[in-house]
Design an enzyme around this catalytic site. Structure first.
Site, PDB file in Angstrom:
ATOM      1  N   SER A  39     -10.749   3.124  -1.308  1.00 29.31           N
ATOM      2  CA  SER A  39     -10.713   1.661  -1.312  1.00 29.31           C
ATOM      3  C   SER A  39      -9.340   1.084  -0.982  1.00 29.31           C
ATOM      4  O   SER A  39      -9.236  -0.095  -0.662  1.00 29.31           O
ATOM      5  CB  SER A  39     -11.176   1.113  -2.668  1.00 29.31           C
ATOM      6  N   LYS A  88      -5.855  -1.610  -7.162  1.00 28.04           N
ATOM      7  CA  LYS A  88      -6.064  -2.623  -6.128  1.00 28.04           C
ATOM      8  C   LYS A  88      -4.749  -3.374  -5.907  1.00 28.04           C
ATOM      9  O   LYS A  88      -3.772  -3.195  -6.630  1.00 28.04           O
ATOM     10  CB  LYS A  88      -7.142  -3.638  -6.553  1.00 28.04           C
TER      11      LYS A  88
END
Length: 245
Positions: free
Chosen positions: A54, A130
């Site tokens: 990701s 993230k």
């Protein structure tokens, strides 16, 4: 009559005492090293490995990173920081969590021990990584007429994004959110394959990451050697979005 010492016996005793002192000192050094490592892991830095794609191409699967745990308690978070945080609830899926399979109990125990004292990368099923896009009070929206995400109406030119595969961005949704107090809005650098704030607006956190869930800021890739690099927060990308808080 004066008795003479048995030199051989005395020499054996000295050698035995020397061996005992050696192993005693070795144990003390080992214990102190473990204690220091544990304290560093608990209060300063921790190692994690990357289980998913990701954050490509910034981070590759199985990269090892170091995380500064002084963030955010002593060092403030800035837009663009790459952070590790605990799942706010309902974020993790089988593809995101990188499940650790059970193996040899002894080997698993050794890996757990070294992870606990900070001597190896932590294998965990309840953390994510993230990039911070919005700080408390920011208005984050997608997208402007050129397809860019905006923060406080300022479009972001994001050089860290992985190039699109050419398909439509199914994870990308049109949205306008205002980040609540003590929370963050986060997105992955691989926007085509990142279940981040955009896709978790129906979870208890409504897509936001509570500041209390932040473990720290990732600042360097330590392994493999060929991937070694500092992790940038790209201040120029977020210039004009407002004063960092």
């Amino acid at each position: 009559m004066r008795l003479r010492r048995d030199k051989g016996t005395q020499g054996d005793r000295n050698r035995k005492r020397g061996i005992v002192r050696f192993f005693r000192d070795l144990f003390v050094i080992f214990f102190v090293a473990l204690l220091i490592s544990f304290l560093i892991k608990t209060f300063l830095i921790r190692s994690f490995y990357i289980p998913s794609g990701s954050m490509e191409n910034t981070l590759q699967v199985n990269d090892r990173i170091m995380v500064n745990e002084l963030v955010p308690d002593l060092i403030t978070i800035a837009r663009g920081d790459v952070i590790v945080f605990k799942d706010p609830g309902g974020w993790l899926s089988a593809t995101e969590q990188g499940t650790v399979e059970a193996g040899n109990p002894v080997a698993d125990g050794i890996r757990w021990f070294f992870a606990e004292v900070g001597l190896s990368a932590q294998e965990t099923n309840d953390h994510l990584i993230k990039r911070v896009i919005g700080l408390p009070g920011d208005r984050v929206a997608c997208c402007d007429t050129t397809g860019h995400i905006t923060v406080n109406d300022a479009p972001l030119s994001e050089p860290y994004l992985k190039a699109s595969s050419g398909t439509t961005r199914s994870p990308e949704k049109y949205f306008t959110v205002t980040v609540p107090a003590d929370s963050l809005w986060v997105e992955g650098d691989n926007r085509d394959n990142s279940a981040d704030s955009r896709l978790h607006t129906t979870t208890p956190s409504k897509g936001f990451v509570p500041m209390a869930n932040v473990v720290g800021r990732a600042f360097v890739i330590t392994w493999p050697v060929g991937h070694w690099s500092w992790l940038d927060n790209y201040p120029n990308t977020f210039r004009g979005t407002g004063q960092d808080r």
